[in-house]
Enzyme design. Structure first.
Site, PDB file in Angstrom:
ATOM      1  N   HIS A 113      -6.131  -6.278  -2.480  1.00 53.85           N
ATOM      2  CA  HIS A 113      -7.000  -6.352  -1.299  1.00 53.85           C
ATOM      3  C   HIS A 113      -7.379  -7.789  -0.963  1.00 53.85           C
ATOM      4  CE1 HIS A 113      -8.387  -1.886  -1.759  1.00 53.85           C
ATOM      5  NE2 HIS A 113      -7.177  -2.000  -1.253  1.00 53.85           N
ATOM      6  N   ARG A 171       0.835  -1.206   0.000  1.00 55.93           N
ATOM      7  CA  ARG A 171       0.000   0.000   0.000  1.00 55.93           C
ATOM      8  C   ARG A 171       0.871   1.258   0.000  1.00 55.93           C
ATOM      9  NH1 ARG A 171      -3.115   2.936   4.257  1.00 55.93           N
ATOM     10  NH2 ARG A 171      -4.971   3.821   3.271  1.00 55.93           N
ATOM     11  N   HIS A 192       0.479   4.119  -2.817  1.00 55.11           N
ATOM     12  CA  HIS A 192       0.201   5.518  -2.463  1.00 55.11           C
ATOM     13  C   HIS A 192       1.368   6.432  -2.823  1.00 55.11           C
ATOM     14  CE1 HIS A 192      -3.419   5.111   0.492  1.00 55.11           C
ATOM     15  NE2 HIS A 192      -3.532   4.321  -0.558  1.00 55.11           N
TER      16      HIS A 192
END
Length: 338
Positions: A202, A71, A75
């Protein structure tokens, strides 16, 4: 991308080793030729092994860390490209991306990044960039969790600043419409197939109530829960995240195999068991091109693994700093000399 499948077993999960990669020519105005798989072969040949060993150690005490590290890479790349700007702390001249809405009180794993960097600095001082650490850590996190392995292209350099405003505006939100999210992917040169494949990350990790509680009681001002949320899952989530609660509860993104990297994320969407609004929209948005991609990944894990690996390479090539641009940070938390 040509793929050779070498089946092995690791905790019961099938691993696809991606041995041959055909790299596309260019993305978002940046030539992939600037990055290459052997960038550190002469200067830090054990870089990948050092990253992997550190993550293996971290996984022993934190089963979430793999998802947290990937993640960070995601990001980071969506804001000014893959330049490790997400890792920089606040300073007199820098407003940290860590405090932007999508990251504040949710981005984690910074301590493991620091541990990786320390180990690399001990072995090869001043050589491996923090942005390459994030790319290598993402691959190791996925492959160690039963997912695909891929050849990580390297040679990124680190930013001299951060872009908190950009983090607030450019990172896709779990409560945004599929149209908006697709636009944010397109803005960095990623297509619909990349969107669906990368959403498959996910398949492991956790989420706080605050990022999906909008679905549980009063979805879009309707006074009712999100109709695309499985009613059994809804009841469970309402217990974890009561109305007017603190929003700090945590639950698994993947109900069935929460710590394994597999294609169950996509089969979950087919039964309305996607946790986030942005997840379920991939399958429940009428007429969307994403539905067929979800269906194909749900029925063929090898196809998902191949697509995910290529999309990670694509994402890792978003506007990297190379050559003499940026720097090799000695401490990922701060610009050199600060």
């Amino acid at each position: 991308m040509a793929v050779t499948n070498t089946p092995t077993t690791c905790d019961g999960f099938f691993i696809v080793i991606l041995t041959t990669l055909i790299i596309s020519s260019s993305l978002f105005g940046t030539s992939n030729a600037q990055l290459n798989a052997t960038f550190y072969s002469g200067t830090c040949p054990n870089a990948s092994a050092i990253v992997r060993t550190t993550i293996q150690q971290a996984l022993q005490s934190d089963s979430r860390i793999g998802a947290s590290l990937i993640r960070l890479h995601f990001h980071d790349c969506f804001v000014n490209g893959c330049d490790a700007s997400i890792l920089v702390d606040d300073s007199g001249s820098i407003q940290s991306e860590k405090n932007a809405g999508p990251n504040a009180n949710s981005a984690r794993g910074f301590n493991v990044v620091d541990n990786i960097k320390t180990a690399l600095e001990n072995a090869c001082p001043g050589v491996v960039s923090c942005s390459d650490v994030l790319a290598l850590a993402s691959e190791a996190s996925v492959s160690l969790s039963g997912g695909p392995s891929w050849t990580v292209l390297l040679g990124r350099r680190d930013s001299l600043t951060a872009n908190q405003a950009g983090a607030n505006s450019s990172i896709p939100s779990p409560v945004e419409s599929l149209t908006n999210i697709t636009s944010k992917f397109s803005a960095v040169g990623l297509n619909t197939n990349d969107l669906v494949a990368l959403s498959g990350a996910h398949t492991f990790g956790r989420a706080r109530c605050g990022v999906f509680s909008n679905r549980l009681f009063n979805f879009s001002g309707s006074g009712n829960p999100d109709p695309t949320l499985n009613t059994t899952l809804l009841s469970s989530l309402q217990q974890i995240c009561p109305q007017n609660g603190t929003g700090s509860g945590i639950t698994n993104l993947d109900l069935s195999t929460p710590d394994a990297f597999d294609n169950n994320y996509f089969t979950n969407l087919q039964s309305n068991n996607g946790l986030l609004q942005s997840d379920q929209e991939l399958f429940s948005t009428t007429g969307s091109a994403t539905i067929a991609i979800v269906t194909s990944f749900a029925s063929n894990q090898s196809l998902f693994f191949q697509a995910f690996a290529q999309s990670m390479i694509n994402m890792g090539n978003i506007s990297p700093l190379t050559g003499n641009s940026g720097e090799i940070r000695l401490d990922c938390k701060k610009v050199n000399g600060s």
